[in-house]
Write a protein that holds these residues in place. Structure first.
Motif, PDB file in Angstrom:
ATOM      1  N   SER A 150      -7.752   9.737  -6.566  1.00  0.00           N
ATOM      2  CA  SER A 150      -6.422   9.312  -6.191  1.00  0.00           C
ATOM      3  C   SER A 150      -5.676  10.531  -5.377  1.00  0.00           C
ATOM      4  CB  SER A 150      -5.385   8.623  -7.286  1.00  0.00           C
ATOM      5  OG  SER A 150      -5.276   9.848  -8.201  1.00  0.00           O
ATOM      6  N   GLU A 153      -7.213  11.005  -2.040  1.00  0.00           N
ATOM      7  CA  GLU A 153      -6.858   9.742  -1.075  1.00  0.00           C
ATOM      8  C   GLU A 153      -5.572   9.911  -0.816  1.00  0.00           C
ATOM      9  OE1 GLU A 153      -7.581   6.131  -3.454  1.00  0.00           O
ATOM     10  OE2 GLU A 153      -9.667   6.049  -2.833  1.00  0.00           O
ATOM     11  N   GLU A 154      -4.507  10.516  -1.586  1.00  0.00           N
ATOM     12  CA  GLU A 154      -3.226  10.454  -1.054  1.00  0.00           C
ATOM     13  C   GLU A 154      -3.222  11.526   0.157  1.00  0.00           C
ATOM     14  OE1 GLU A 154      -0.802  11.594  -4.251  1.00  0.00           O
ATOM     15  OE2 GLU A 154      -1.100   9.529  -5.477  1.00  0.00           O
ATOM     16  N   ARG A 155      -3.862  12.854  -0.169  1.00  0.00           N
ATOM     17  CA  ARG A 155      -3.964  13.552   1.066  1.00  0.00           C
ATOM     18  C   ARG A 155      -4.550  13.043   2.371  1.00  0.00           C
ATOM     19  NH1 ARG A 155      -6.031  19.085  -2.132  1.00  0.00           N
ATOM     20  NH2 ARG A 155      -4.213  19.094  -3.877  1.00  0.00           N
ATOM     21  N   SER A 157      -4.491  10.034   3.242  1.00  0.00           N
ATOM     22  CA  SER A 157      -3.813   9.073   3.492  1.00  0.00           C
ATOM     23  C   SER A 157      -2.523   9.543   4.775  1.00  0.00           C
ATOM     24  CB  SER A 157      -2.990   8.441   2.577  1.00  0.00           C
ATOM     25  OG  SER A 157      -1.817   9.300   2.005  1.00  0.00           O
ATOM     26  N   THR A 158      -2.656  10.877   4.608  1.00  0.00           N
ATOM     27  CA  THR A 158      -1.511  11.439   5.861  1.00  0.00           C
ATOM     28  C   THR A 158      -2.186  11.474   7.275  1.00  0.00           C
ATOM     29  OG1 THR A 158      -2.216  13.686   5.079  1.00  0.00           O
ATOM     30  CG2 THR A 158      -0.319  12.582   3.628  1.00  0.00           C
ATOM     31  N   ASN A 161      -5.435   5.995   7.879  1.00  0.00           N
ATOM     32  CA  ASN A 161      -4.950   4.749   7.097  1.00  0.00           C
ATOM     33  C   ASN A 161      -5.803   4.305   5.979  1.00  0.00           C
ATOM     34  OD1 ASN A 161      -6.800   2.898   8.441  1.00  0.00           O
ATOM     35  ND2 ASN A 161      -5.238   2.907  10.199  1.00  0.00           N
ATOM     36  N   GLU A 162      -5.505   3.383   5.284  1.00  0.00           N
ATOM     37  CA  GLU A 162      -6.435   2.863   3.935  1.00  0.00           C
ATOM     38  C   GLU A 162      -7.643   2.241   4.592  1.00  0.00           C
ATOM     39  OE1 GLU A 162      -6.348  -0.107   0.079  1.00  0.00           O
ATOM     40  OE2 GLU A 162      -4.376   0.032   1.505  1.00  0.00           O
ATOM     41  N   LYS A 163      -7.564   1.757   5.581  1.00  0.00           N
ATOM     42  CA  LYS A 163      -9.031   1.007   6.169  1.00  0.00           C
ATOM     43  C   LYS A 163      -9.926   2.193   6.751  1.00  0.00           C
ATOM     44  CE  LYS A 163     -10.746  -2.714   8.962  1.00  0.00           C
ATOM     45  NZ  LYS A 163     -12.061  -1.625   9.566  1.00  0.00           N
ATOM     46  N   GLU A 164      -9.283   3.109   7.337  1.00  0.00           N
ATOM     47  CA  GLU A 164     -10.036   3.940   7.920  1.00  0.00           C
ATOM     48  C   GLU A 164     -10.677   4.928   6.892  1.00  0.00           C
ATOM     49  OE1 GLU A 164      -7.679   5.145  12.169  1.00  0.00           O
ATOM     50  OE2 GLU A 164      -7.202   5.983  10.300  1.00  0.00           O
ATOM     51  N   VAL A 165      -9.894   4.998   5.712  1.00  0.00           N
ATOM     52  CA  VAL A 165     -10.642   5.725   4.741  1.00  0.00           C
ATOM     53  C   VAL A 165     -11.747   5.108   4.008  1.00  0.00           C
ATOM     54  CG1 VAL A 165     -10.203   6.809   2.169  1.00  0.00           C
ATOM     55  CG2 VAL A 165      -8.422   7.238   4.164  1.00  0.00           C
ATOM     56  N   CYS A 166     -11.353   3.704   3.979  1.00  0.00           N
ATOM     57  CA  CYS A 166     -12.522   3.034   3.220  1.00  0.00           C
ATOM     58  C   CYS A 166     -13.892   2.962   4.264  1.00  0.00           C
ATOM     59  CB  CYS A 166     -12.065   1.582   3.083  1.00  0.00           C
ATOM     60  SG  CYS A 166     -13.298   0.571   2.344  1.00  0.00           S
TER      61      CYS A 166
END
Length: 499
Positions: A150, A153-155, A157-158, A161-166
């Motif tokens: 987490s 993931e927070e870092r 997210s800056t 976006n969530e889908k790009e991370v996934c």
């Protein structure tokens, strides 16, 4: 000698009847779910009067990505085939060019940079020794699992976006298997094959083409380098008739995948299994049949999802003359967990068997050595999927099931066992195996539901099955598992007879 056909037919009737009854009760319970209270779990369906369960993020992401990148897939097929017909020795160049262009165009520079860094790091490691390749794999597994935490993931997210991370995590995970497969094959071939042959087979171009191979880049399945390499010399075989045959096979395969996709979408309008995954407390209000109906639906949705997602990549790979692994087998017809691993995800099984299990033991190795090789294979599965407690429990239960199978197979081949059971006859031995194997099937099915649905679903289902469900409930479950075991054994035996 197998069971009489009539007895197998009765088992089939009882098994299908139990499934239909369970699914019907799951459907009935679904009508009582308060859609307004769970409005985030539903979207407007395309069947009149029905809401659609859209809580499966992985399925929604696959559908969205397929729609978004469909023109890339078309370009891959079209351009690769033109090059194959005109300049067959440049097919790998085209695969590399399309794949690199796809990554550069559709991923953020940070993600694309990580992908290139992974590929370059293995390019360096494979020039050393195989142990350095595995050490590098451990490092990359640790990095990927660290990024899933987490805090990271927070870092991220800056910047993403969530889908790009996934999408990035999924693509990097698939890429890790491919570059590892290439590097290990290279290290194994280097002391045994002719240097000129190695230079051609493991060229930098082939490495890039395989690493960036578009059809399996984002949604899999795993594809070992041995399968990709077999395609390279076949590109020189030019026959118009063969090209039309491959095109026909591609169209038929895509139509089959489309049928499974439509069926899955229709079912999501009636069986709201994904809502139950995110609201496991609702299982407390279900009757026994509804509980097991939802448990089966969770597994079947998962199976359908990978039949479609893997099927797309496999269909395009087969059109490219790649000896691609088969699509996942339906979970509703598999009775042994060893067969589940072998027949559900053929690509992952290829990787584990060739690069881990077969490197550590052979068919004639001792039982302890086989057990240790299985342990290492499952340890890799755990690290590759992620450092989560429920995944550790899932891997442990899977490994325990395989160990029990291995012990059972080892005992059944002994002379003492055969002499002891010889008086009861081969058919009664098969019935006894089904009774015992059915108990193993129940526990392995629960572990699979936990893997798909999460720890809360798995924990509740396990407690309900073994402790609070009652004797009658467990008896019905055991009879159903027995019938599945007999039907599945019969089907596998028929398939082996046809070979």
């Amino acid at each position: 000698m197998g069971l009489p056909p009539f007895e197998v037919s009765v088992s089939l009737f009882l098994y299908v009847g139990a499934l239909v009854c369970a699914i019907y009760h799951a459907f009935q319970y679904g009508q009582s779910i308060d859609i307004l209270e769970n409005e985030n779990s539903f979207s407007e369906g395309w069947l009149i009067g029905r809401k659609r369960d859209d809580y499966d993020a992985e399925w929604e992401s696959f559908v969205e990505n397929t729609q978004k990148y469909v023109y890339w897939y078309i370009c891959h097929v079209f351009l690769s085939e033109i090059v194959r017909q005109l300049e067959p020795h440049r097919v790998c160049f085209m695969h590399a060019a399309i794949g690199i262009s796809f990554v550069w165009r559709n991923f953020e520079p940070l993600v694309a940079g990580a992908m290139f860094a992974m590929i370059f790091s293995y390019y360096v490691a494979m020039a050393l020794q195989k142990r350095y390749v595995w050490m590098l794999t451990v490092v990359w597994l640790a990095i990927l699992n660290m990024l899933k935490q987490s805090v990271w993931e927070e870092r991220l997210s800056t910047m993403l976006n969530e889908k790009e991370v996934c999408d990035a995590m999924i693509a990097l995970s698939w890429l890790l298997l491919r570059v590892t497969s290439f590097a290990i094959d290279y290290c194994n071939a280097r002391p045994n094959e002719d240097p000129e042959r190695i230079r051609i087979k493991f060229s930098t171009l082939h490495y890039l083409a395989y690493s960036f191979y578009l059809p399996v880049y984002l949604h899999g399945p795993p594809l070992i380098y041995e399968r990709y390499a077999k395609m390279i010399p076949q590109n020189k075989l030019y026959r118009v008739q063969e090209s039309w045959y491959r095109l026909e096979e591609l169209v038929i395969s895509l139509l089959r995948i489309g049928c499974v996709y439509v069926l899955n979408e229709i079912c999501m309008h009636f069986i709201y299994a994904n809502v139950v995954i995110y609201h496991p407390d609702q299982m407390e209000h279900m009757n026994l049949w509804a509980v097991y109906g939802f448990a089966y639906a969770i597994g079947q949705y998962f199976c359908n999802k990978y039949i479609v997602a893997y099927g797309l990549g496999l269909s395009l790979a087969k059109f490219d003359r790649i000896d691609a692994p088969r699509k996942p087998m339906c979970i509703g017809r598999i009775h042994l967990y060893s067969k589940m691993w072998k027949h559900f995800d053929h690509g992952l099984h290829d990787f584990l068997f060739k690069h881990i299990y077969a490197e550590m033991c052979t068919r004639t190795s001792s039982l302890p050595r086989k057990l240790f090789a299985s342990f290492v294979s499952f340890a890799f599965i755990y690290f590759w999927h992620g450092y989560y407690l429920f995944l550790l429990v899932w891997v442990f239960l899977n490994l325990a099931s395989l160990y029990i199978e291995l012990f059972g197979r080892h005992i059944s081949r002994s002379q003492q066992y055969r002499r002891f059971l010889k008086p009861i006859g081969s058919q009664n031995i098969q019935r006894l195996n089904a009774i015992l194997g059915g108990q193993l099937l129940i526990s392995s099915s629960i572990s699979n539901v936990m893997f798909i649905g999460g720890p809360n679903i798995g924990k509740w289902l396990m407690i309900h099955t073994y402790f609070t469900g009652g004797l009658l409930n467990y008896l019905i479950l055991s009879v159903t598992a027995y019938n599945l075991y007999q039907v599945s054994t019969f089907i596998f035996r028929c398939e082996e007879d046809k070979k």
